[in-house]
Design a protein around this motif. Structure first.
Motif, PDB file in Angstrom:
ATOM      1  N   ASP A   1      48.660  43.434  34.903  1.00 36.14           N
ATOM      2  CA  ASP A   1      48.569  43.006  35.953  1.00 36.14           C
ATOM      3  C   ASP A   1      47.256  42.394  36.494  1.00 36.14           C
ATOM      4  N   GLN A   2      46.887  41.401  37.210  1.00 34.44           N
ATOM      5  CA  GLN A   2      45.660  40.910  37.631  1.00 34.44           C
ATOM      6  C   GLN A   2      44.973  41.824  38.312  1.00 34.44           C
TER       7      GLN A   2
ATOM      8  N   GLN B   1      42.321  42.910  41.286  1.00 35.97           N
ATOM      9  CA  GLN B   1      41.785  42.568  42.615  1.00 35.97           C
ATOM     10  C   GLN B   1      40.320  42.926  42.640  1.00 35.97           C
TER      11      GLN B   1
ATOM     12  N   GLN C   1      47.829  43.293  43.732  1.00 35.25           N
ATOM     13  CA  GLN C   1      48.569  41.907  43.335  1.00 35.25           C
ATOM     14  C   GLN C   1      47.363  40.913  43.358  1.00 35.25           C
ATOM     15  N   PRO C   2      47.546  39.854  42.203  1.00 34.06           N
ATOM     16  CA  PRO C   2      46.518  38.988  42.114  1.00 34.06           C
ATOM     17  C   PRO C   2      46.483  37.933  43.372  1.00 34.06           C
TER      18      PRO C   2
ATOM     19  N   SER D   1      43.723  35.516  42.389  1.00 32.16           N
ATOM     20  CA  SER D   1      43.100  34.345  41.562  1.00 32.16           C
ATOM     21  C   SER D   1      42.869  34.769  40.430  1.00 32.16           C
ATOM     22  N   PRO D   2      44.006  34.673  39.269  1.00 35.78           N
ATOM     23  CA  PRO D   2      44.167  34.994  38.076  1.00 35.78           C
ATOM     24  C   PRO D   2      43.006  34.536  37.387  1.00 35.78           C
TER      25      PRO D   2
ATOM     26  N   ASN E   1      53.296  40.313  35.820  1.00 34.91           N
ATOM     27  CA  ASN E   1      53.108  40.049  37.188  1.00 34.91           C
ATOM     28  C   ASN E   1      53.482  38.429  37.279  1.00 34.91           C
TER      29      ASN E   1
ATOM     30  N   GLY F   1      50.884  35.845  38.686  1.00 29.63           N
ATOM     31  CA  GLY F   1      49.733  35.430  37.909  1.00 29.63           C
ATOM     32  C   GLY F   1      50.393  34.602  36.548  1.00 29.63           C
TER      33      GLY F   1
ATOM     34  N   ARG G   1      50.744  31.055  37.650  1.00 26.88           N
ATOM     35  CA  ARG G   1      49.699  30.326  37.856  1.00 26.88           C
ATOM     36  C   ARG G   1      49.026  29.801  36.685  1.00 26.88           C
TER      37      ARG G   1
ATOM     38  N   MET H   1      43.481  41.308  30.974  1.00 31.55           N
ATOM     39  CA  MET H   1      42.899  41.108  32.395  1.00 31.55           C
ATOM     40  C   MET H   1      42.125  42.248  33.000  1.00 31.55           C
TER      41      MET H   1
END
Length: 382
Positions: free
Chosen positions: A165-166, A168, A182-183, A185-186, A304, A307, A310, A364
């Motif tokens: 997952d991205q 934070q 949760q992301p 801005s990936p 995710n 992410g 995007r 990530m």
């Protein structure tokens, strides 16, 4: 330390990619991740340059930490946009003094603001008024990095459960078993560098020279690779786009450009993708043009939806609907991680079966999913 071309000659390689963090929480998380993933004895790890907008400066420090503290070969990314030739030459000298033998040469995207650099001998520049990455929060000033010989991350330290997952950057590490943040801005993987605030390594003396007329000194990654080759006896990698570069004028023009770029490189690393046929077709088309440069596929465990959505849009990558549906229907972060690992392992096996020279896993900055993928593909922790 080993050249990547030598590792490729010896058999399939395993590598991981990380982004230089922007705050102490992110730095601590990355130290833990590096400690966990170094146990899989990867052939190299890479560190992005400017991913997300404000992390150009720390790249060199994290490359040093990976090599010095974890005993793994490290490859810095280098984007040439917004740099003059003198600046790039100075960065090359810094890496030569560090004993670097591998580098990933990228063009990057034009930044929106450029932070001034300190005079020679000053500390690594910190963003003073950086712009946030696309859709993301305002980044915090970069934290100091671990000194060489610093404490190793402990394997018992709690890691976020959903490795892919991205991150934070400003969120604390969740307790073991907790949900993954949760992301917003990936961070893009290799080849799609989106710097918005530039703070490169300081050159030896005064203000940085300006490119004539404000134009970038390099137009393409191929030009950067040639420039590096003239100055350093390194293995040079470049980015590859099996599904085509999103800015390409046509399929044929894109293939011609990528073939010319790869001819100047010792290896390439692809953007992530989800269909082995994209990779096999891309390699076949390169070979038909007389290009046999090893192409290492990049894979990302899709854990995710937001992410991956995007980044897929940014890279021009197909995000298969069946994978999206499974992730959206999953009940928990642990379930999403399991799905992401399964997808990545299946793709990794298929890629090795068609002759991929190795696998490059986009982490990530989280360990768990990447570690599970590596172990399932034959690179267990030792």
């Amino acid at each position: 330390m080993t050249r990547i071309s030598q590792s490729l000659d010896a058999g399939p390689t395993l590598s991981f990619e990380f982004s230089a963090p922007r705050d102490e929480d992110g730095a601590e998380r990355l130290r833990q991740t590096l400690g966990q993933l170094s146990l899989h004895r990867p052939h190299f790890m890479s560190v992005t340059y400017g991913a997300g907008g404000a992390t150009r400066g720390p790249t060199r420090d994290w490359v040093r930490a990976i090599r010095g503290d974890f005993g793994v070969e490290a490859m810095p990314h280098l984007t040439c946009v917004a740099h003059t030739r003198d600046e790039i030459a100075e960065i090359i000298k810094h890496y030569q003094s560090d004993g670097i033998t591998n580098i990933l040469a990228l063009r990057g995207d034009q930044p929106q603001t450029v932070s001034p650099l300190p005079p020679s001998g000053g500390d690594q520049p910190q963003p003073t008024s950086p712009l946030p990455p696309s859709g993301g929060d305002q980044p915090q000033p970069t934290s100091p990095l671990p000194p060489s010989g610093g404490d190793q991350p402990q394997p018992t330290s709690p890691l976020p459960p959903s490795g892919g997952d991205q991150p934070q950057p400003t969120s604390p590490l969740p307790p073991s078993g907790g949900d993954q943040p949760q992301p917003t801005s990936p961070l893009p993987p290799s080849g799609v560098e989106l710097p918005q605030t530039v703070s490169p390594l300081p050159p030896s003396g005064g203000e940085l020279p300006k490119a004539e007329g404000g134009l970038p000194a390099f137009d393409t990654a191929a030009e950067l690779a040639e420039f590096i080759r003239e100055r350093a006896d390194w293995d040079i990698g470049v980015a590859a786009h099996p599904e085509g570069h999103p800015m390409a004028a046509s399929v044929e023009a894109d293939l011609a450009h990528q073939a010319a770029k790869l001819k100047q490189a010792d290896f390439a690393i692809t953007q992530f993708f989800f269909d082995v046929d994209h990779y096999a077709r891309f390699v076949d088309r390169l070979r038909s043009r007389g290009v046999d440069t090893p192409v290492i596929p990049g894979i990302m465990p899709p854990t995710n939806v937001a992410g991956i959505e995007r980044m897929s849009a940014l890279n021009g990558t197909e995000f298969p609907q069946d994978i999206r549906n499974r992730l959206e229907q999953a009940d928990s972060a642990a379930d999403r991680r399991e799905i992401g690992v399964e997808v990545a392992v299946r793709l990794g096996r298929a890629l090795l079966d068609v002759g991929a020279p190795g696998l490059h896993i986009y982490t990530m900055n989280f360990a768990r999913a990447a570690a599970e993928v590596a172990a399932a593909l034959g690179w267990p922790a030792t």
